[in-house]
Motif scaffolding. Sequence first.
Motif, short mmCIF file in Angstrom:
data_model
loop_
_atom_site.label_atom_id
_atom_site.label_comp_id
_atom_site.label_asym_id
_atom_site.label_seq_id
_atom_site.Cartn_x
_atom_site.Cartn_y
_atom_site.Cartn_z
N ALA A 246 1.01 -1.08 -0.23
CA ALA A 246 0.02 0.02 -0.30
C ALA A 246 0.73 1.04 0.00
CB ALA A 246 -0.74 -0.07 1.11
N ARG A 247 0.37 1.92 -0.47
CA ARG A 247 1.15 3.58 -0.35
C ARG A 247 0.84 4.45 -0.04
NH1 ARG A 247 1.40 5.39 -7.03
NH2 ARG A 247 2.76 3.36 -8.53
N VAL A 248 1.37 5.24 0.53
CA VAL A 248 1.05 6.74 1.38
C VAL A 248 -0.27 7.49 0.74
CG1 VAL A 248 1.48 9.05 2.19
CG2 VAL A 248 3.59 7.50 2.05
N GLY A 249 -1.58 7.24 1.78
CA GLY A 249 -2.33 8.42 1.34
C GLY A 249 -3.72 7.01 1.16
N ALA A 250 -2.93 5.21 1.32
CA ALA A 250 -4.12 4.60 1.20
C ALA A 250 -5.06 3.57 2.45
CB ALA A 250 -3.19 3.35 -0.38
N ARG A 251 -6.05 3.19 2.09
CA ARG A 251 -5.96 2.42 3.57
C ARG A 251 -5.45 1.32 3.89
NH1 ARG A 251 -10.36 5.47 5.62
NH2 ARG A 251 -10.89 3.58 7.09
N ALA A 252 -5.72 1.50 4.92
CA ALA A 252 -4.79 -0.64 5.31
C ALA A 252 -5.48 -0.99 7.18
CB ALA A 252 -3.70 0.14 5.36
N ARG A 253 -5.09 -2.16 7.39
CA ARG A 253 -5.83 -2.23 8.79
C ARG A 253 -4.70 -3.01 9.35
NH1 ARG A 253 -9.64 -7.55 8.15
NH2 ARG A 253 -7.43 -8.68 7.79
N ALA A 254 -5.11 -2.17 10.73
CA ALA A 254 -3.78 -3.07 11.83
C ALA A 254 -4.63 -4.07 12.27
CB ALA A 254 -3.17 -1.62 12.48
N SER A 255 -3.79 -5.24 12.75
CA SER A 255 -4.78 -6.68 13.79
C SER A 255 -4.20 -7.06 14.97
CB SER A 255 -5.07 -8.01 12.17
OG SER A 255 -5.29 -8.17 13.23
N MET A 256 -4.55 -7.00 15.73
CA MET A 256 -3.57 -7.22 16.59
C MET A 256 -4.64 -8.71 17.61
SD MET A 256 -4.54 -4.21 16.54
CE MET A 256 -6.25 -3.61 16.95
N PRO A 257 -4.08 -9.05 18.57
CA PRO A 257 -4.72 -9.95 19.16
C PRO A 257 -5.52 -9.35 20.29
CG PRO A 257 -2.63 -10.75 18.66
CD PRO A 257 -2.33 -9.13 19.14
N TYR A 258 -6.46 -9.57 20.99
CA TYR A 258 -7.40 -9.05 22.45
C TYR A 258 -6.14 -8.59 23.79
CZ TYR A 258 -11.35 -10.59 19.57
OH TYR A 258 -12.53 -10.19 18.91
N ALA A 259 -5.18 -10.37 23.78
CA ALA A 259 -4.50 -9.75 25.08
C ALA A 259 -3.06 -9.22 24.41
CB ALA A 259 -4.57 -11.79 25.08
N ALA A 260 -2.84 -8.73 23.43
CA ALA A 260 -1.70 -7.39 23.00
C ALA A 260 -2.18 -5.93 23.82
CB ALA A 260 -1.73 -7.72 21.22
N LEU A 261 -3.68 -5.95 23.97
CA LEU A 261 -3.74 -4.21 24.33
C LEU A 261 -4.06 -4.42 26.17
CD1 LEU A 261 -7.11 -4.03 22.39
CD2 LEU A 261 -4.84 -3.11 21.40
N VAL A 262 -3.39 -3.70 26.06
CA VAL A 262 -3.46 -3.26 27.40
C VAL A 262 -4.21 -1.89 28.06
CG1 VAL A 262 -1.37 -1.61 29.40
CG2 VAL A 262 -1.06 -4.08 28.02
N VAL A 263 -5.14 -2.08 28.96
CA VAL A 263 -6.04 -0.54 29.36
C VAL A 263 -5.51 0.16 30.34
CG1 VAL A 263 -7.99 0.12 29.99
CG2 VAL A 263 -8.62 -2.09 28.54
N GLY A 264 -4.99 1.34 30.86
CA GLY A 264 -4.82 1.99 31.51
C GLY A 264 -5.61 2.80 31.44
#
Length: 267
Positions: A246-264
């Motif tokens: 994908a080029r700059v300006g194009a749409r993209a998706r970031a994917s991550m596991p539930y367990a990777a998210l830290v809530v503070g």
Amino acid sequence: MASRKSPARKALNHLPQALTDSSADKRLDVLRQVAAGCSISQAAREVGISYKAAWQAIDTLSNLSGQPLVERTVGGVGGGGARITPHGEQLLALADALAQARQQVLARFSQGVQRASGFGLRTSMRNQLPCRVARCEPASPHDPMVWVQLQTPGGAALTASLTRESADLLGLAPGLEVLVLCKATAVSVAAAPRAAPMAAVEAGAQRCSLQGRVERVAKGADRDEVVLALDGGGHWVGFAPHPFSARVGARARASMPYAALVVGLPG
């Protein structure tokens, strides 16, 4: 000749480390209840958390400060007694002094922006995004984990997986403003299909995703670092196999596991 510090002086130097955790407030509430003469079970009831979470709070603060803050006593009513140590009293005094100083500073800058920004929290995590709790529910009736549904500033949905004790200590409830953190190395970035929603939960994969526009790409030998500008504000960093299509300006998706998210909680 190197100077030697007394054990008491060394302990005092480590105490501030127990106050750098953004979720320390409720943990300090447990310690204050113990200082007031409550047992751990009584302190848990007063703070509104489980007995297990109360001990976790004490253990975490003790680990951060490098000193025992509470002494266990045998034969107490309702699960054993507890007594605050001199180091615990010092920590509470330090916390009160810092809270008073913070209020004085905020009063001088009361017209400034007072939103969740992670101020005072230093971490290696590249991804830090203010969010609002939409829902918090157990994974199942007897499961020690809970699902925390979060809403980003752009209205996208994220899901984090936390222990019940952590959710209790943070006081997570719908409407609460929190800070969501994630290591960039846990995030996979790919070009987004045109018809894909702004954010999605990947069925059966225990993963969630965010969408945005590619803002920067730092090319590497095997993988590229990609910075996404999220809809509604904020950025999210992750990695994609080299070369990223994908080029700059194009749409993209970031994917991550539930367990990777830290809530503070914001400082």
